[in-house]
Enzyme design. Sequence first.
Site: not given
Ligand code: GLA
Length: 389
Positions: A34, A168, A31-32, A119-121, A123-124
């Site tokens: 990319d 994403d 996570e964080h 929701a952090g999934l 969608s965008s």
């Molecule tokens: C969001 C960003 C991704 C990634 C995550 C964290 O989802 O769109 O590019 O940086 O946060 O891992």
Amino acid sequence: MIEKITKSFIDKYGVAPTVFRSPGRVNIIGEHTDYNNGFVLPAAIDKNIYVAISKRDDNQVNLYAADFDEDFSTGIQNIKKAAVQWPNYILGVIDQLQKEGCNLGGFNLMIDGDVPIGAGLSSSAAVECATAFAMNQVFSLGLDKIKMVHLSQKAEHVFAGVNCGIMDQFASMLGKKDHVIKLDCRNLNYEYIPFKLDNYKIVLFNTNVKHNLASSEYNVRRQQCEEAVAIINQFHPEVKSLRDVNKDMLDKYIATGYPLIYQRSKYVVEENERLLAACKDLEQGNISALGQRMYQTHHGLSMEYEVSCKELDFLVDYVKKIPGVAGARMMGGGFGGCTINLVKEEIIEELINAASIVYEHSMKLPLTTYIAMIENGTGDCKQKENLLT
Ligand code: GLA
């Protein structure tokens, strides 16, 4: 959902659409990382954004979002950022396509889906990828999936204002059923790893918290990482991103003078190492080792990278004590959204019931839960002929 959107489209525009879909995503670990040219381990899930589309003979662009029951219209020669946010995920892609020199005409486009918003999934990203794929097909643009991933990411930067990494859009577009994608964000090399979890499933707990901080703090974290790279680069010109940095460099150049930057970059360097170890765990079927690494990631995100919130921390702490949960952590950008949990199948129902009660009681918010299955990325949807007559 395909029938529903096709019917509504015909009712609204009087013509039959072509329907495309793009899924939301989970990320197992990484996570964080990319936007620091590191590794990620995402997968596309069984929740989708659907785009129904038909070409028009004029230059009119008509958009409709079923979720908001809202229309937005403009001209294809007049694509610019809208004051309302939802059309921007579509318009941003059109803008990028036009900047690539693609010749587009007018169209009607309806959007619907079951990826929960905020929701952090992602969608965008799903909206952007579904739009890019739909435009590519309908206007015969001849773009490949990687090109569409880049365009969609750029759309998010320019029209949605979030300087996101590539995870994403990549996961939504290139997901593969029952596999996670080990993606090297430095060169976009990727490998599909079978996601076999014996009798474990991916369970998502949605905190139902949407913090406004998410996009501004996200951009701040990105800058802090770039700052670390700029400092080290003065001594090691070959260092172009945190991917090229090791802990010795952090200790030598960052630790003393820049405590906050140190905290942030140390998390990222360790997270990349954790991901590589986690891939080995997965290959060896060692779910409990994988789960422990997810807890470590959560600790880093919460205490060092500081992108968690009390609701996310509460849910991770809660499941930690429960046998049958191999691991859990906050997922995505942070400041709200979901936790991802690896849970033994036989306790899922009981866990969901108990967690919902405790969460609602302690956080005064409802808990929404999903069992996520890993599915294929962006594609088209078969239409039911009988709906069109
Ligand atoms: C969001 C960003 C991704 C990634 C995550 C964290 O989802 O769109 O590019 O940086 O946060 O891992």
